[in-house]
Design a protein around this motif. Structure first.
Motif, short mmCIF file in Angstrom:
data_model
loop_
_atom_site.label_atom_id
_atom_site.label_comp_id
_atom_site.label_asym_id
_atom_site.label_seq_id
_atom_site.Cartn_x
_atom_site.Cartn_y
_atom_site.Cartn_z
N SER A 207 -2.64 -7.60 5.78
CA SER A 207 -4.10 -7.66 5.72
C SER A 207 -4.55 -8.49 4.52
O SER A 207 -3.84 -8.61 3.52
N GLU A 209 -6.83 -7.83 2.36
CA GLU A 209 -7.02 -6.99 1.18
C GLU A 209 -5.68 -6.68 0.50
O GLU A 209 -5.56 -6.75 -0.72
N SER A 210 -4.69 -6.33 1.30
CA SER A 210 -3.39 -6.01 0.73
C SER A 210 -2.74 -7.24 0.10
O SER A 210 -2.16 -7.16 -0.98
N ALA A 212 -4.26 -9.79 -1.19
CA ALA A 212 -4.96 -10.09 -2.44
C ALA A 212 -4.44 -9.20 -3.56
O ALA A 212 -4.22 -9.67 -4.70
N SER A 213 -4.20 -7.93 -3.27
CA SER A 213 -3.62 -7.03 -4.26
C SER A 213 -2.22 -7.48 -4.64
O SER A 213 -1.81 -7.37 -5.80
N ASP A 298 -3.28 1.24 4.48
CA ASP A 298 -3.04 -0.20 4.59
C ASP A 298 -2.07 -0.69 3.53
O ASP A 298 -2.31 -1.65 2.81
N SER A 299 -0.93 0.00 3.41
CA SER A 299 0.03 -0.34 2.35
C SER A 299 1.44 -0.31 2.87
O SER A 299 1.75 0.33 3.87
N GLN A 306 -0.13 -1.70 -5.09
CA GLN A 306 -1.40 -2.07 -4.45
C GLN A 306 -2.53 -1.21 -4.99
O GLN A 306 -3.67 -1.66 -5.09
N TYR A 307 -2.21 0.02 -5.34
CA TYR A 307 -3.19 0.97 -5.87
C TYR A 307 -2.73 1.50 -7.22
O TYR A 307 -2.54 2.70 -7.40
#
Length: 323
Positions: A207, A209-210, A212-213, A298-299, A306-307
């Motif tokens: 994804s 978002e993932s 980008a992380s 989403d990881s 990621q978080y």
């Protein structure tokens, strides 16, 4: 000792080349500078010196820093990882409130000795490190292969281990553990110009978002420029691959040992882990006597990267006995 088949060994050749390249993307020179008189709490992941201690005939490299006075948090690393393969944001996040200890197991990167080809012997070096450093009680955080070692240390030394954090983990004989998963194999075969960008595929989902992380994670991973750990040798991956394969060998009673790990345990997983399937983390939580499970959305295998802020918050609550 468990013997793995020829097909596994052939597949592992690709993994060795790709993962070793991904973890060896910067020139590295191990620091032999002792900690000196600078207070441990003033160091960060980027500045902490590499020190050495003799354990079971090996000269083990380690970094020890953060807020002293409590129970230290000891980190056990993934396949072909070294001292600089940890996310500085995660390490420094913990070091604000507690002492952290990072180390290379025997034969890995700056550590001397032979790389064990089984998890049990890896655990002996981890426990020996704690004894050599005078640590009588510790919390363990194991990531991927390191989480298998953490389980074994908890089994062998229940009086030393207070709490466990198992990230991207699996019980013995877990689903997909006896060989590389097909998804993992696919990403290993993918051609890429920048070797460490393999981690974008195996640590993060596809994804936007993932990914980008993941890019932010790679920037943090490359931050330390001075006295980086040396790269792993070509002997590291085959031995570690054999250890993981041995742990993953199918067994009718593979989960029985988990009842003997009685320490409070936090199991952390990505929702779509393609390296060690997420189902294995669920199995751990269901079979460990005192475990809770955190699955991030989403990881992938590197969910904690990621978080990072959320993970440090959750893990700190757990380590402090709040969760």
């Amino acid at each position: 000792m468990t013997v793995f088949n020829t097909h596994w060994a052939l597949r592992q050749t690709l993994a060795i080349a790709a993962l070793s390249a991904a973890c060896s993307f910067l020139p590295a020179h191990a620091s032999t500078t002792p900690a000196g008189h600078q207070a441990a709490h003033s160091y960060t992941h980027q500045t902490a010196p590499t020190q050495f201690v003799d354990v079971n005939g090996a000269h083990l490299a380690y970094r020890r820093f953060g807020k002293t006075g409590g129970i230290p948090l000891v980190f056990l690393q993934h396949f072909v990882g070294n001292l600089d393969s940890w996310d500085p944001k995660v390490i420094d996040g913990f070091a604000k409130d507690r002492e952290v200890i990072l180390f290379d197991n025997a034969g890995v990167a700056s550590s001397s000795g032979e790389v064990p080809n089984n998890i049990q012997d890896m655990a002996k070096y981890a426990a020996g490190l704690l004894q050599a450093l005078g640590v009588k009680k510790a919390d363990l955080l194991g990531f991927s292969m390191g989480s298998l070692i953490a389980q074994q240390v908890a089994l062998d030394h229940p009086d030393v281990v207070r709490r466990l954090i198992l990230v991207g983990s699996s019980p013995q004989g877990g689903v997909g553990m006896a060989s590389l998963t097909p998804e993992f194999q696919g990403y290993l075969a993918k051609k890429r110009d920048v070797p460490d960008e393999l981690l974008l595929d195996v640590f993060f989902t596809q994804s936007a978002e993932s990914q980008a992380s993941g890019r932010e994670f790679l920037t943090r991973l490359r931050a330390r420029k001075v006295n980086r750990d040396v790269n792993v040798s070509d002997k590291t991956a085959p031995a570690q691959a054999a250890a993981i394969a041995g742990w993953g060998a199918p067994s009718d009673h593979a989960n029985d040992y988990l009842k003997n790990i009685k320490q409070p345990t936090l199991v952390v997983a990505g929702s779509h882990d393609i390296v060690f399937y997420t189902a294995n983390d669920v199995t751990l939580q269901q079979n460990l006597p005192n475990a809770q499970l955190e699955i991030y959305p989403d990881s992938n295998h590197g969910a904690i990267y990621q978080y990072p802020d959320l993970f440090v918050k959750h893990a700190t609550l757990f380590l402090n006995g709040v969760k």
